[in-house]
Design an enzyme around this catalytic site. Structure first.
Site, PDB file in Angstrom:
ATOM      1  N   GLU A   1       2.115  26.603  -5.491  1.00  0.00           N
ATOM      2  CA  GLU A   1       2.753  27.528  -4.699  1.00  0.00           C
ATOM      3  C   GLU A   1       4.339  27.125  -4.893  1.00  0.00           C
ATOM      4  OE1 GLU A   1       2.183  27.959  -0.589  1.00  0.00           O
ATOM      5  OE2 GLU A   1       3.502  29.424  -0.385  1.00  0.00           O
TER       6      GLU A   1
ATOM      7  N   ARG B   1      -7.670  14.380  -2.612  1.00  0.00           N
ATOM      8  CA  ARG B   1      -6.317  14.576  -2.650  1.00  0.00           C
ATOM      9  C   ARG B   1      -5.760  13.065  -3.058  1.00  0.00           C
ATOM     10  NH1 ARG B   1      -3.745  18.816  -0.738  1.00  0.00           N
ATOM     11  NH2 ARG B   1      -1.601  18.607  -0.174  1.00  0.00           N
TER      12      ARG B   1
ATOM     13  N   LYS C   1       5.253  18.770   0.627  1.00  0.00           N
ATOM     14  CA  LYS C   1       6.253  19.684   0.265  1.00  0.00           C
ATOM     15  C   LYS C   1       7.154  20.043   1.574  1.00  0.00           C
ATOM     16  CE  LYS C   1       3.842  22.431  -2.485  1.00  0.00           C
ATOM     17  NZ  LYS C   1       3.393  23.370  -3.310  1.00  0.00           N
TER      18      LYS C   1
HETATM   19  P1  ATP Z   1       1.639  20.101  -0.277  1.00  0.00           P
HETATM   20  O1  ATP Z   1       0.610  20.075   1.023  1.00  0.00           O
HETATM   21  O2  ATP Z   1       2.047  18.903  -0.723  1.00  0.00           O
HETATM   22  O3  ATP Z   1       2.664  20.959   0.020  1.00  0.00           O
HETATM   23  P2  ATP Z   1       0.285  21.980  -1.759  1.00  0.00           P
HETATM   24  O4  ATP Z   1      -1.393  21.633  -1.580  1.00  0.00           O
HETATM   25  O5  ATP Z   1       0.444  22.914  -0.528  1.00  0.00           O
HETATM   26  O6  ATP Z   1       0.742  20.608  -1.428  1.00  0.00           O
HETATM   27  P3  ATP Z   1       0.176  23.403  -3.811  1.00  0.00           P
HETATM   28  O7  ATP Z   1       1.229  24.118  -4.659  1.00  0.00           O
HETATM   29  O8  ATP Z   1      -0.622  24.705  -2.959  1.00  0.00           O
HETATM   30  O9  ATP Z   1       0.538  22.448  -2.990  1.00  0.00           O
HETATM   31  O10 ATP Z   1      -0.861  22.800  -4.926  1.00  0.00           O
HETATM   32  C1  ATP Z   1      -0.958  23.128  -6.151  1.00  0.00           C
HETATM   33  C2  ATP Z   1      -2.075  22.351  -6.601  1.00  0.00           C
HETATM   34  O11 ATP Z   1      -1.914  20.850  -6.676  1.00  0.00           O
HETATM   35  C3  ATP Z   1      -3.467  22.535  -5.930  1.00  0.00           C
HETATM   36  O12 ATP Z   1      -4.544  22.718  -6.887  1.00  0.00           O
HETATM   37  C4  ATP Z   1      -3.659  21.226  -4.982  1.00  0.00           C
HETATM   38  O13 ATP Z   1      -4.925  21.156  -4.725  1.00  0.00           O
HETATM   39  C5  ATP Z   1      -3.056  20.189  -6.005  1.00  0.00           C
HETATM   40  N1  ATP Z   1      -2.296  19.041  -4.954  1.00  0.00           N
HETATM   41  C6  ATP Z   1      -1.266  19.447  -4.231  1.00  0.00           C
HETATM   42  N2  ATP Z   1      -1.525  18.178  -3.586  1.00  0.00           N
HETATM   43  C7  ATP Z   1      -2.105  17.121  -4.148  1.00  0.00           C
HETATM   44  C8  ATP Z   1      -2.237  15.959  -3.668  1.00  0.00           C
HETATM   45  N3  ATP Z   1      -1.791  15.297  -3.057  1.00  0.00           N
HETATM   46  N4  ATP Z   1      -3.396  15.142  -4.724  1.00  0.00           N
HETATM   47  C9  ATP Z   1      -3.930  16.173  -5.693  1.00  0.00           C
HETATM   48  N5  ATP Z   1      -3.687  17.501  -5.941  1.00  0.00           N
HETATM   49  C10 ATP Z   1      -2.954  17.872  -5.007  1.00  0.00           C
HETATM   50 MG    MG Z   2       0.097  24.584   0.133  1.00  0.00          MG
END
Ligand code: ATP
Ligand code: MG
Length: 750
Positions: free
Chosen positions: A31, A258, A268
Site C-alpha cells: 500500500e 512476518r 509504517k
Molecule cells: P506495515 O504494517 O509495516 O505498515 P503493511 O503490511 O501494512 O506494513 P503493505 O504495504 O500492506 O504493508 O505490505 C506489502 C507487502 O509486504 C505485503 O504482502 C506484506 O505482507 C509484506 N510485508 C509488510 N511488512 C512485512 C514484514 N515485516 N515482513 C514480511 N513481509 C512484510
Molecule cells: Mg497495511
C-alpha cells in the site's frame, strides 16, 4: 539454488510439475502509504526471488484502495526500493485503482447472485451483530433487501448520493462462522475523498478482502504470498473467487512469517510518526529501517538480500536480532572495500627528528581480500593521531602510544613519545616524538617491539571531512515509543581528518576507516569541498558486548541457526502426537503448540500444571513464553517455582483476581523468589480493580486532561479509544480490569 528449499518454493515446484500452472506469477502488493522497510525487503526478496528462480514473473502492484493515506511519493519510493534490490517487475507498475471499474462489476455480479447486500446499520450495531468468538452473530434486517433494491442502492453509493458510513456493501456468507472474518465481511464502503490517481471519480472504495483476490485474478497471479496475519482472510479470498465462478486458473494464497527485528520499529505508521515528529531527518534518515534509509546509510543491496536469505521463510513469527543484519553488511564490505585512514579526534604529533617528506606506498586491501590497489600516503614531520591512541597514564593492557611504549604508525614507521605538551588547563595539545628510521613498514630492521599499529594522517595533506556516526535508533530491544530513542544515535564530527587519496583518487564510495568501522560517502550531502561520510557499521558488534550481562543473548545463536536454515526440523513421532493433541483437543494455536511439543521440559511442566487446573490455553501461553524464558535463562539450574504455583497464578488470572499485566509482574517476582503467587498478590496489593466507582473518577480525570483527543475521538478517530484505556490502565499501575475500563471509557466518550 544452493540452499535447501523453503515451503513456498516446494509448493511452487509441485504446482509447476503437476501442470496446475504453466508459469509462476507472483506479485509484491504494497500500500503506497509510507516508505518500504526491511520487512518489505523480505517480501520483495520472496516474491521476486521465487519468480526469478522459476523463470516466472512478478508484478509490482500498488494496493491503493485507501484514498486518505496514499501518495505518489510513496509509489516512487517503492519503485526505487525494488530496483535498488536488483529486481525488475513484469510490464508496468500495476495499481489496484486501475481495476476499480472491473471490481465494481464483480460486486454487481455478486449482488445479482444474491451473494452481497447493501447494509445500513451503524458501526456500533455492526460490532454488536457480529457476535464474539464464542457467540454467533446475527444478520441485519437490511440483508432482506431485494436484488433490485441492492443494485439501486449500490449504484447510488457509487454516484455519491450518500454520506460516508451511511451504507456498506457486504458479502452474504455466514454470521455464525467460527472464523469471524467470514461473518458477512464488508466489500465496499463510502469514502468521499480525493484519490491520488482517480481523483474524485469514486465515492466508494473496495475493501482489501474484496480487491486483493480479484486483483490477483485479473493479473493472472498464481501464488499470492502474504504474511501470517492474513491467515484468517484466506477463507474470504477463496470465497470471492469461487463464488464468482471465474474461469480457471485462479490464484491461491499462502502465508509466511512476518519479519520482526529487535531494536527496530517497523510499522509504517510508527515510522511516519518519527518522520513527522522530527526525531529523524526524513524517511531516508540513515537510522531508519527503511530501504531508503539503509541505502543512504551505505548498506549494499547484496547485504540486505543475504540477510533475507539467512532469516529464511518460516511459518511461525519470530524476532530476528538486528546484529544479524549488521553482520551481513560487515561481512559483505569486508571482502570489498578499500582500507583507509581517517582520524576522528585529532591529536597533533610532531616528529622532531624527521625533516623530509616522503610518499609511502600503501595497499588499499589486506592480504586476505582478493583485490589490488595502492595509494601514495604522504608522511611528514607533523601528523595527527587519534586522541585516545595516546595515554600518559595507561591502564593495564593498553597497547598504544605512551611515554614508555612505542607504537607503529600503520604503513609507516615506529615512533616513541619524547614529550607531552599541555595547555593551561592540563589538556594535552601535542606530542613530541621521534621516529625510528630503520623501522619502515615492509623493511623493518629496527628490532623494536611494538604491541600495536595505529592510524594517522599527515597534517598538511590531510583533508577535513564531516563524519556522521550513526548508531541504533532505539536502546530498547522492543521499542515502544519515542522515549526509547537512543540519545546517541547520531554524533556529528565536523573536523575529522582523512588521508588525501580518499578524496582525490576516489577508489570507492564505501571504505573501511582503519580501526573505526565502515563508512559511506553520503550520496546527498557529499561534495569534494565538504566531504561527508556516514558510518555504516562498526568493525565489531559493540552491542553484543554491552548486553553480555543478560544471559538471554547467549542463547541467541541457537535460535539464529534455526532461522538460517529457514526450514523447520521435522518433529519426532511423540512430539507430533503431542502437537496434534494440543491443537486439536486443547485448541492451542499452532505456534504455542509447536513450542511446547518440541521441548520435553516445557511439555511436562505444562502437563503437570494442566493436571491441577483445567485452563489449557492460559496455561499454555504462560508456559510457552514466561516459563520457557526462565528455563533458557537459568539453564542447568532448577527453577525456583513449580507447576502448581503457575497453576495458582493462572487461576487468579482466570477468575479475574488479577489483570494479565499484573500476572506478568507476579510471575517475575515468583520466578525470582519462589514465593507463592497468592502471597505476592496479597502482600503487594495487586488485586485487580473491577469496581467502577474506583475506576470512573480516574477516567473522568483523563478525559478532562485530554480535550484534544476527546474531540478527535468524537470526530471519528475511534482508534483513540485505546489511548484512553491505556492511560487509565497506566494510572492504576496496570491493576484496573481492562474489560471494565474499556466499557467505561466507551460509555463516557459517547
Ligand atoms: P506495515 O504494517 O509495516 O505498515 P503493511 O503490511 O501494512 O506494513 P503493505 O504495504 O500492506 O504493508 O505490505 C506489502 C507487502 O509486504 C505485503 O504482502 C506484506 O505482507 C509484506 N510485508 C509488510 N511488512 C512485512 C514484514 N515485516 N515482513 C514480511 N513481509 C512484510
Ligand atoms: Mg497495511
Amino acid at each position: 539454488m544452493s540452499k535447501s528449499k523453503d515451503f513456498l518454493r516446494t509448493i511452487v515446484e509441485e504446482d509447476l510439475k503437476s501442470g496446475k500452472y504453466q508459469e509462476v506469477h507472483t506479485r509484491f502488493p504494497p500500500e503506497p502509504n509510507g516508505f518500504p522497510h526491511i520487512g518489505h525487503a523480505k517480501s520483495i526478496a520472496i516474491n521476486f526471488g521465487i519468480a526469478r528462480d522459476y523463470q516466472g514473473r512478478c508484478n509490482l502492484r500498488m494496493d491503493d484502495t485507501n484514498p486518505t493515506t496514499e501518495d505518489t511519493k510513496y509509489v516512487e519510493a517503492l519503485k526505487d526500493a525494488v530496483k535498488w534490490l536488483g529486481f525488475e517487475w513484469d510490464d508496468s507498475v500495476r495499481f489496484t485503482s486501475d481495476y476499480f471499474p472491473k471490481l465494481y462489476d464483480y460486486a454487481v455480479e455478486l449482488i445479482k447472485m444474491g451473494k452481497a447486500y447493501v447494509d445500513s446499520i451503524n458501526e456500533e450495531e455492526m460490532r454488536e451483530y457480529r457476535g464474539t468468538v464464542t457467540e454467533a452473530g446475527k444478520r441485519s434486517k437490511y440483508a432482506e433487501r431485494s436484488v433490485e433494491e441492492n443494485l439501486d442502492l449500490f449504484e447510488r453509493m457509487k454516484n455519491g448520493e450518500f454520506k460516508d458510513g451511511e451504507h456498506v456493501l457486504r458479502a452474504r456468507i455466514d454470521m455464525s462462522a467460527a472464523n469471524m472474518q467470514m461473518r458477512d465481511p464488508l466489500l465496499y464502503r463510502i469514502r468521499h475523498a480525493k484519490h491520488h490517481r482517480t481523483g474524485n471519480e469514486w465515492s466508494i472504495y473496495p475493501m482489501y478482502d474484496f480487491a486483493h483476490c480479484l486483483s490477483d485474478y485479473i493479473e493472472g497471479i498464481t501464488h499470492s504470498l502474504c504474511t501470517l496475519e492474513f491467515e484468517n482472510n484466506r477463507a474470504i479470498y477463496d470465497w470471492v473467487l469461487d463464488t464468482l465462478e471465474l474461469d480457471p486458473p485462479r490464484p491461491y494464497q499462502y502465508e509466511f512469517a512476518r519479519l520482526a527485528v529487535n531494536y527496530t520499529v517497523m510499522s509504517k505508521r510508527k515510522l511516519l510518526e518519527l518522520v513527522e515528529g522530527g526525531q529523524v531527518s526524513g524517511w531516508d534518515d540513515p537510522r531508519m529501517p527503511t530501504i531508503a534509509g539503509y541505502k543512504r546509510r551505505g548498506y549494499t543491496p547484496e547485504s540486505i538480500l543475504t540477510f533475507c536469505d539467512q532469516i529464511g521463510i518460516a511459518k511461525a513469527n519470530s524476532m530476528v536480532d538486528v546484529s544479524q543484519l549488521e553482520f551481513c553488511i560487515r561481512d559483505d564490505l569486508n571482502t570489498k572495500v578499500p582500507r583507509v585512514m581517517c582520524v576522528l579526534d585529532p591529536l597533533k604529533v610532531t616528529i622532531t627528528n624527521y625533516d623530509e617528506k616522503e610518499e609511502l606506498d600503501a595497499s588499499y586491501y589486506p592480504d586476505d581480500v582478493p583485490k589490488e590497489g595502492f595509494r601514495k600516503l604522504p608522511f611528514s614531520r607533523e601528523i595527527y593521531i587519534e586522541r585516545d591512541d595516546f595515554s600518559q597514564t595507561p591502564p593495564k593492557g593498553y597497547f598504544r602510544l605512551t611515554p614508555e611504549q612505542p607504537v607503529r604508525l600503520k604503513h609507516a614507521y615506529i615512533i616513541s613519545c619524547e614529550e607531552v605538551i599541555k595547555d593551561a588547563n592540563g589538556n594535552i595539545t601535542e606530542i613530541k616524538a621521534v621516529y625510528h628510521p630503520a623501522s619502515k613498514s615492509g623493511s623493518d630492521t629496527s628490532g623494536i617491539k611494538v604491541k600495536s599499529a595505529i592510524h594517522w594522517v599527515s597534517a598538511k595533506e590531510a583533508k577535513t571531512v564531516e563524519v556522521r556516526l550513526y548508531d541504533r535508533l532505539f536502546t530498547n530491544e522492543v521499542p515502544e515509543s519515542v522515549e526509547d530513542i537512543n540519545p546517541d544515535s547520531l554524533k556529528i564530527i565536523k573536523n575529522a581528518l582523512i588521508e588525501p587519496a580518499v578524496i582525490t583518487d576516489k577508489p570507492d564510495e564505501r571504505f573501511q576507516f582503519e580501526r573505526q568501522g565502515y563508512f559511506y560517502a553520503d550520496p546527498i550531502d557529499y561534495s569534494d569541498e565538504t566531504p561527508v561520510f556516514n558510518k555504516i557499521v562498526g568493525l565489531k558488534d559493540s552491542w553484543g558486548k554491552k548486553k553480555k550481562k543478560a544471559p538471554k543473548s547467549e542463547h541467541k545463536p541457537q535460535a539464529k541457526k534455526e532461522q538460517i536454515d529457514g526450514e523447520v526440523a521435522p518433529m519426532s513421532e511423540s512430539e507430533q502426537a503431542l502437537f496434534d493433541k494440543y491443537t486439536a483437543e486443547l485448541k492451542l494455536n499452532s505456534e504455542v503448540a509447536n513450542t511446547l511439543a518440541r521441548d520435553k521440559r516445557l511439555s511436562s511442566f505444562y502437563e503437570d500444571a494442566l493436571s491441577m487446573l483445567n485452563s489449557p490455553v492460559a496455561l499454555a501461553n504462560i508456559v510457552a513464553n514466561e516459563v520457557a524464558r526462565e528455563l533458557k535463562e537459568n539453564e542447568g539450574e532448577t527453577l525456583k517455582f513449580t507447576a502448581k504455583q503457575v497453576a495458582k497464578l493462572v487461576k487468579m488470572l482466570d477468575n479475574e483476581t488479577i489483570s494479565s499485566k499484573i500476572a506478568k509482574q507476579v510471575f517475575e517476582e515468583m520466578a525470582k523468589s519462589g514465593e507463592e503467587p497468592t502471597q505476592i498478590v496479597e502482600a503487594k496489593g495487586l488485586i485487580q480493580i473491577s469496581d467502577t466507582s474506583v475506576i470512573a473518577p480516574i477516567i473522568d480525570e483523563i478525559i478532562a486532561k485530554n480535550p484534544d483527543n476527546v474531540a478527535k475521538f468524537k470526530a471519528g478517530n475511534t482508534k483513540l479509544l485505546g489511548f484512553f484505556v491505556g492511560q487509565a490502565l497506566k494510572a492504576t499501575g496496570g491493576k484496573a480490569n481492562p474489560k471494565v475500563v474499556n466499557e467505561l471509557v466507551a460509555k463516557k466518550l459517547k
